[in-house]
Design a protein around this motif. Sequence first.
Motif, PDB file in Angstrom:
ATOM      1  N   GLU A 133       0.828  -1.206   0.000  1.00  0.00           N
ATOM      2  CA  GLU A 133       0.000   0.000   0.000  1.00  0.00           C
ATOM      3  C   GLU A 133       0.861   1.254   0.000  1.00  0.00           C
ATOM      4  N   ASP A 134       2.124   1.124   0.411  1.00  0.00           N
ATOM      5  CA  ASP A 134       3.023   2.274   0.456  1.00  0.00           C
ATOM      6  C   ASP A 134       3.418   2.763  -0.934  1.00  0.00           C
ATOM      7  N   TRP A 135       3.075   2.002  -1.959  1.00  0.00           N
ATOM      8  CA  TRP A 135       3.427   2.388  -3.324  1.00  0.00           C
ATOM      9  C   TRP A 135       2.526   3.492  -3.876  1.00  0.00           C
ATOM     10  N   GLY A 136       1.487   3.864  -3.152  1.00  0.00           N
ATOM     11  CA  GLY A 136       0.588   4.927  -3.616  1.00  0.00           C
ATOM     12  C   GLY A 136      -0.306   4.448  -4.743  1.00  0.00           C
ATOM     13  N   ILE A 137      -1.172   3.480  -4.436  1.00  0.00           N
ATOM     14  CA  ILE A 137      -1.979   2.801  -5.457  1.00  0.00           C
ATOM     15  C   ILE A 137      -3.100   3.716  -5.964  1.00  0.00           C
ATOM     16  N   ASP A 138      -3.157   3.862  -7.278  1.00  0.00           N
ATOM     17  CA  ASP A 138      -4.156   4.730  -7.896  1.00  0.00           C
ATOM     18  C   ASP A 138      -4.726   4.051  -9.139  1.00  0.00           C
ATOM     19  N   PHE A 139      -5.946   4.396  -9.475  1.00  0.00           N
ATOM     20  CA  PHE A 139      -6.560   4.011 -10.752  1.00  0.00           C
ATOM     21  C   PHE A 139      -6.492   5.210 -11.681  1.00  0.00           C
ATOM     22  N   GLU A 140      -6.582   4.968 -12.978  1.00  0.00           N
ATOM     23  CA  GLU A 140      -6.761   6.035 -13.961  1.00  0.00           C
ATOM     24  C   GLU A 140      -7.799   5.561 -14.963  1.00  0.00           C
ATOM     25  N   SER A 141      -8.927   6.241 -14.993  1.00  0.00           N
ATOM     26  CA  SER A 141     -10.022   5.876 -15.894  1.00  0.00           C
ATOM     27  C   SER A 141      -9.807   6.566 -17.242  1.00  0.00           C
ATOM     28  N   GLU A 142      -9.750   5.752 -18.308  1.00  0.00           N
ATOM     29  CA  GLU A 142      -9.395   6.259 -19.614  1.00  0.00           C
ATOM     30  C   GLU A 142     -10.189   5.560 -20.715  1.00  0.00           C
ATOM     31  N   VAL A 143     -10.041   6.077 -21.926  1.00  0.00           N
ATOM     32  CA  VAL A 143     -10.534   5.436 -23.143  1.00  0.00           C
ATOM     33  C   VAL A 143      -9.320   5.114 -24.006  1.00  0.00           C
ATOM     34  N   ALA A 144      -9.395   4.007 -24.743  1.00  0.00           N
ATOM     35  CA  ALA A 144      -8.303   3.635 -25.642  1.00  0.00           C
ATOM     36  C   ALA A 144      -8.871   3.179 -26.976  1.00  0.00           C
ATOM     37  N   VAL A 145      -8.047   3.264 -28.015  1.00  0.00           N
ATOM     38  CA  VAL A 145      -8.402   2.728 -29.323  1.00  0.00           C
ATOM     39  C   VAL A 145      -7.445   1.600 -29.673  1.00  0.00           C
ATOM     40  N   ILE A 146      -7.946   0.663 -30.469  1.00  0.00           N
ATOM     41  CA  ILE A 146      -7.113  -0.370 -31.072  1.00  0.00           C
ATOM     42  C   ILE A 146      -7.008  -0.046 -32.553  1.00  0.00           C
ATOM     43  N   THR A 147      -5.808  -0.086 -33.088  1.00  0.00           N
ATOM     44  CA  THR A 147      -5.598   0.299 -34.477  1.00  0.00           C
ATOM     45  C   THR A 147      -5.390  -0.908 -35.393  1.00  0.00           C
ATOM     46  N   GLY A 148      -5.511  -0.631 -36.682  1.00  0.00           N
ATOM     47  CA  GLY A 148      -5.027  -1.539 -37.698  1.00  0.00           C
ATOM     48  C   GLY A 148      -3.566  -1.224 -37.950  1.00  0.00           C
ATOM     49  N   ASP A 149      -3.048  -1.604 -39.099  1.00  0.00           N
ATOM     50  CA  ASP A 149      -1.663  -1.281 -39.449  1.00  0.00           C
ATOM     51  C   ASP A 149      -1.559   0.196 -39.810  1.00  0.00           C
ATOM     52  N   VAL A 150      -0.730   0.923 -39.070  1.00  0.00           N
ATOM     53  CA  VAL A 150      -0.531   2.354 -39.304  1.00  0.00           C
ATOM     54  C   VAL A 150       0.892   2.556 -39.809  1.00  0.00           C
ATOM     55  N   PRO A 151       1.079   3.108 -41.001  1.00  0.00           N
ATOM     56  CA  PRO A 151       2.434   3.291 -41.514  1.00  0.00           C
ATOM     57  C   PRO A 151       3.194   4.368 -40.754  1.00  0.00           C
ATOM     58  N   MET A 152       4.497   4.232 -40.725  1.00  0.00           N
ATOM     59  CA  MET A 152       5.337   5.249 -40.104  1.00  0.00           C
ATOM     60  C   MET A 152       5.113   6.597 -40.787  1.00  0.00           C
ATOM     61  N   GLY A 153       4.989   7.635 -39.979  1.00  0.00           N
ATOM     62  CA  GLY A 153       4.805   8.971 -40.520  1.00  0.00           C
ATOM     63  C   GLY A 153       3.393   9.272 -40.972  1.00  0.00           C
TER      64      GLY A 153
END
Length: 326
Positions: A133-153
Amino acid sequence: MKLATLKDGSRDGCLVVVSTDLKKAVKVPAIAQTLQGALDQWQQTEPKLQEIYQALNAGQVEGIIAFDETQCASPLPRAYQWADGSAYVNHVELVRKARGAEMPDTFWTDPLMYQGGSDSFIGPRDDVPLGSEDWGIDFESEVAVITGDVPMGASAEQAAKEIRLFMLVNDVSLRGLIPGELAKGFGFFQSKPSSAFSPVAITPDELADKWQDGKVHLPLITHLNGKLFGQPDCGVDMTFNFPTLVAHAAKTRPLGAGAIIGSGTISNYDRSKGSSCLAEVRMLETIEHGAPKTPFMKFGDRVRIEMLDAKGNSLFGAIDQQVVKG
């Protein structure tokens, strides 16, 4: 379309198509055994999965099973890439203000992003095992996307076309370990343990008109120990939208199909909407009172993260996790 991964004793689980109401599911081994397998061949698998989805909602497909969120792994139990941004710059501004530090102007023009561990995600209803518990336990509520193949640049416009799926995230953070790691100048590692994702991943069309301008315009609801903690709107005060975040991640490298890109902690300037992590509440307390009053999570504490549509229906199912002694 809604997709999930059921635990089956293997590393990558079993892909299922889930009904709109999250009550029914069907396995689709003839199309893809796993979500990663489906993403690898998305042009071929997506139309077939959509067809199954429509038939499932109409009750016109064989092999229907009851959908149980407690039996879900994260949609991708492991991934080739997990990079988390910090798209809500007002949150970053608040962090720095609480410790009396100026914020560089570049934070408003160039996204912050870190590369997280992606080899072992936690299931959305699994306990979060941690050592102290001394590690300072926290949650972070977020949204994420999953991608297809994304070219560099890739440009943001190109990146937008490669957004395949959305998920919710509990990006577990150990606040007590972060300062020491950042002081070394090499970024997060031990302070960012395994993250968890929502039971269900959904395609953009499931969000209808709430997916606009590269943002999800719905509140993200967090409960801590059964009490409402926050419900900030994900579409408000998002400095960098998802296409921009994906393009940022792909600036110097291609992203493979199945890459996960997170929004960072959802945060609004309107503080009446509450917060999406304990650290933000503690920052506000520090600014107002000179010191934080709200403690970090203890063993036995529970966090629930969910997003509802305009009719009050759960879109992704719920992340519902208890922190336990690991």
